[in-house]
Write a protein that holds these residues in place. Structure first.
Motif, PDB file in Angstrom:
ATOM      1  N   ARG A   1      -9.751 -29.597  -8.821  1.00  7.94           N
ATOM      2  CA  ARG A   1      -9.301 -28.623  -7.822  1.00  7.94           C
ATOM      3  C   ARG A   1      -7.861 -28.230  -8.128  1.00  7.94           C
ATOM      4  N   GLN A   2      -7.603 -26.930  -8.233  1.00  6.65           N
ATOM      5  CA  GLN A   2      -6.286 -26.461  -8.651  1.00  6.65           C
ATOM      6  C   GLN A   2      -5.275 -26.380  -7.506  1.00  6.65           C
ATOM      7  N   ASP A   3      -5.741 -26.046  -6.293  1.00  5.09           N
ATOM      8  CA  ASP A   3      -4.852 -25.969  -5.124  1.00  5.09           C
ATOM      9  C   ASP A   3      -3.673 -25.023  -5.327  1.00  5.09           C
ATOM     10  N   ASP A   4      -3.858 -23.990  -6.138  1.00  2.00           N
ATOM     11  CA  ASP A   4      -2.759 -23.055  -6.397  1.00  2.00           C
ATOM     12  C   ASP A   4      -2.919 -21.794  -5.550  1.00  2.00           C
ATOM     13  N   PHE A   5      -2.886 -21.983  -4.222  1.00  3.15           N
ATOM     14  CA  PHE A   5      -2.956 -20.854  -3.293  1.00  3.15           C
ATOM     15  C   PHE A   5      -1.875 -19.830  -3.657  1.00  3.15           C
ATOM     16  N   ARG A   6      -2.249 -18.561  -3.691  1.00  2.00           N
ATOM     17  CA  ARG A   6      -1.277 -17.539  -4.075  1.00  2.00           C
ATOM     18  C   ARG A   6      -1.741 -16.166  -3.616  1.00  2.00           C
ATOM     19  N   ALA A   7      -0.778 -15.258  -3.469  1.00  2.00           N
ATOM     20  CA  ALA A   7      -1.093 -13.876  -3.125  1.00  2.00           C
ATOM     21  C   ALA A   7      -1.863 -13.230  -4.272  1.00  2.00           C
ATOM     22  N   ASP A   8      -2.682 -12.251  -3.935  1.00  2.19           N
ATOM     23  CA  ASP A   8      -3.469 -11.540  -4.942  1.00  2.19           C
ATOM     24  C   ASP A   8      -2.679 -10.317  -5.395  1.00  2.19           C
ATOM     25  N   ASN A   9      -2.057 -10.428  -6.563  1.00  4.41           N
ATOM     26  CA  ASN A   9      -1.208  -9.360  -7.062  1.00  4.41           C
ATOM     27  C   ASN A   9      -1.993  -8.225  -7.713  1.00  4.41           C
ATOM     28  N   THR A  10      -3.312  -8.327  -7.726  1.00  2.00           N
ATOM     29  CA  THR A  10      -4.132  -7.238  -8.269  1.00  2.00           C
ATOM     30  C   THR A  10      -4.439  -6.179  -7.212  1.00  2.00           C
ATOM     31  N   LEU A  11      -4.045  -6.427  -5.956  1.00  4.76           N
ATOM     32  CA  LEU A  11      -4.274  -5.426  -4.910  1.00  4.76           C
ATOM     33  C   LEU A  11      -3.474  -4.151  -5.214  1.00  4.76           C
ATOM     34  N   PRO A  12      -3.977  -3.011  -4.772  1.00  8.19           N
ATOM     35  CA  PRO A  12      -3.255  -1.757  -5.043  1.00  8.19           C
ATOM     36  C   PRO A  12      -1.841  -1.776  -4.483  1.00  8.19           C
ATOM     37  N   ALA A  13      -0.973  -1.042  -5.123  1.00  3.79           N
ATOM     38  CA  ALA A  13       0.421  -0.930  -4.663  1.00  3.79           C
ATOM     39  C   ALA A  13       0.457  -0.436  -3.226  1.00  3.79           C
ATOM     40  N   GLY A  14       1.285  -1.088  -2.413  1.00  2.00           N
ATOM     41  CA  GLY A  14       1.427  -0.699  -1.020  1.00  2.00           C
ATOM     42  C   GLY A  14       0.535  -1.466  -0.073  1.00  2.00           C
ATOM     43  N   TRP A  15      -0.446  -2.178  -0.589  1.00  2.00           N
ATOM     44  CA  TRP A  15      -1.307  -2.999   0.275  1.00  2.00           C
ATOM     45  C   TRP A  15      -0.582  -4.279   0.641  1.00  2.00           C
ATOM     46  N   TYR A  16      -0.826  -4.726   1.869  1.00  2.00           N
ATOM     47  CA  TYR A  16      -0.243  -5.996   2.306  1.00  2.00           C
ATOM     48  C   TYR A  16      -0.875  -7.150   1.534  1.00  2.00           C
ATOM     49  N   ARG A  17      -0.055  -8.030   1.030  1.00  2.00           N
ATOM     50  CA  ARG A  17      -0.524  -9.177   0.261  1.00  2.00           C
ATOM     51  C   ARG A  17      -0.259 -10.449   1.061  1.00  2.00           C
ATOM     52  N   VAL A  18      -1.322 -11.069   1.508  1.00  2.00           N
ATOM     53  CA  VAL A  18      -1.211 -12.293   2.299  1.00  2.00           C
ATOM     54  C   VAL A  18      -0.634 -13.391   1.414  1.00  2.00           C
ATOM     55  N   THR A  19       0.342 -14.120   1.922  1.00  2.00           N
ATOM     56  CA  THR A  19       0.990 -15.179   1.151  1.00  2.00           C
ATOM     57  C   THR A  19       0.381 -16.534   1.499  1.00  2.00           C
ATOM     58  N   PRO A  20       0.589 -17.538   0.646  1.00  2.00           N
ATOM     59  CA  PRO A  20       0.014 -18.861   0.905  1.00  2.00           C
ATOM     60  C   PRO A  20       0.468 -19.496   2.214  1.00  2.00           C
TER      61      PRO A  20
END
Length: 208
Positions: free
Chosen positions: A15-34
């Motif tokens: 299990r990696q447990d590397d929670f992270r925002a999804d930076n592939t979302l389109p520019a300007g979209w809200y990116r939920v953080t860990p």
């Protein structure tokens, strides 16, 4: 969201447990953080479970993107849902492959700190219900063509609440009921007669 669970996807990757925002979302979209759920009383609940993707570290890491998370009541996530996910992998270990369709609907759940409708200033909705559909097939080729009216289909719909029971089997329902609640048309790659045969019944099979 839908995914396939088979021996090909299961291995020994930790299990990696590397929670992270999804930076592939389109520019300007809200990116939920860990840390977006911190102090909310809700877990970062996986859609695709970490343990369903253990073939490689990269596969496992992909499940920790925050776009794969929902705010899930801890008892739902750690007990009810964990038991259902473990049962899915048990089916695979017994010689099956499983197609999983999972989603949620409604607004407002009850976590360890009480009820909430949204997190992060309204940017993340806390769902009221979390559902899952499993299509179970013996291992083999041409999966779509092997689905018949006797194929086991398990539909489960649980409240996103701390008072949820650990026994996921007690929340079994029909696909028809989930479709009515969500407006989705599930299993629509199957013929209409086959959809009718599989979507109306409530599973009565073993739960462990």
């Amino acid at each position: 969201m839908s995914w396939h669970v088979s021996p090909d996807w299961l291995g020994n990757a930790p299990r990696q447990d590397d929670f992270r925002a999804d930076n592939t979302l389109p520019a300007g979209w809200y990116r939920v953080t860990p840390t977006a759920y911190s102090g909310s009383g809700f877990d970062r609940g996986h859609n695709v479970p970490s343990a369903d993707r253990t073939r490689s570290a990269a596969d496992n890491s992909a499940t920790f993107l925050m776009t794969n998370m929902i705010p899930q009541a801890p008892n739902n996530n750690q007990e009810t849902w964990a038991n259902l996910e473990e049962y899915t992998r048990d089916l695979v270990q017994a010689g099956n492959e499983v197609y999983v369709i999972m989603g949620n609907y409604g607004v407002g759940g009850t976590g360890s700190n009480g009820p909430k409708q949204t997190l992060t200033a309204g940017r993340v909705t806390v769902p009221a219900q979390i559902w899952n559909v499993l299509v179970v097939l013996p291992e083999g080729p041409n999966d779509l063509n092997r689905i018949t009216s006797s194929t086991r289909v398990i539909a489960v719909n649980t409240p996103n609440s701390q008072t949820v029971r650990a026994d996921w089997g007690s929340y079994r329902t029909s696909i028809d009921a989930i479709e009515r609640a969500t407006g989705y048309d599930l299993l629509n790659s199957l013929s209409q007669p086959l959809q009718v045969a599989l979507e109306a019944p409530v599973d009565k099979g073993l739960t462990q």
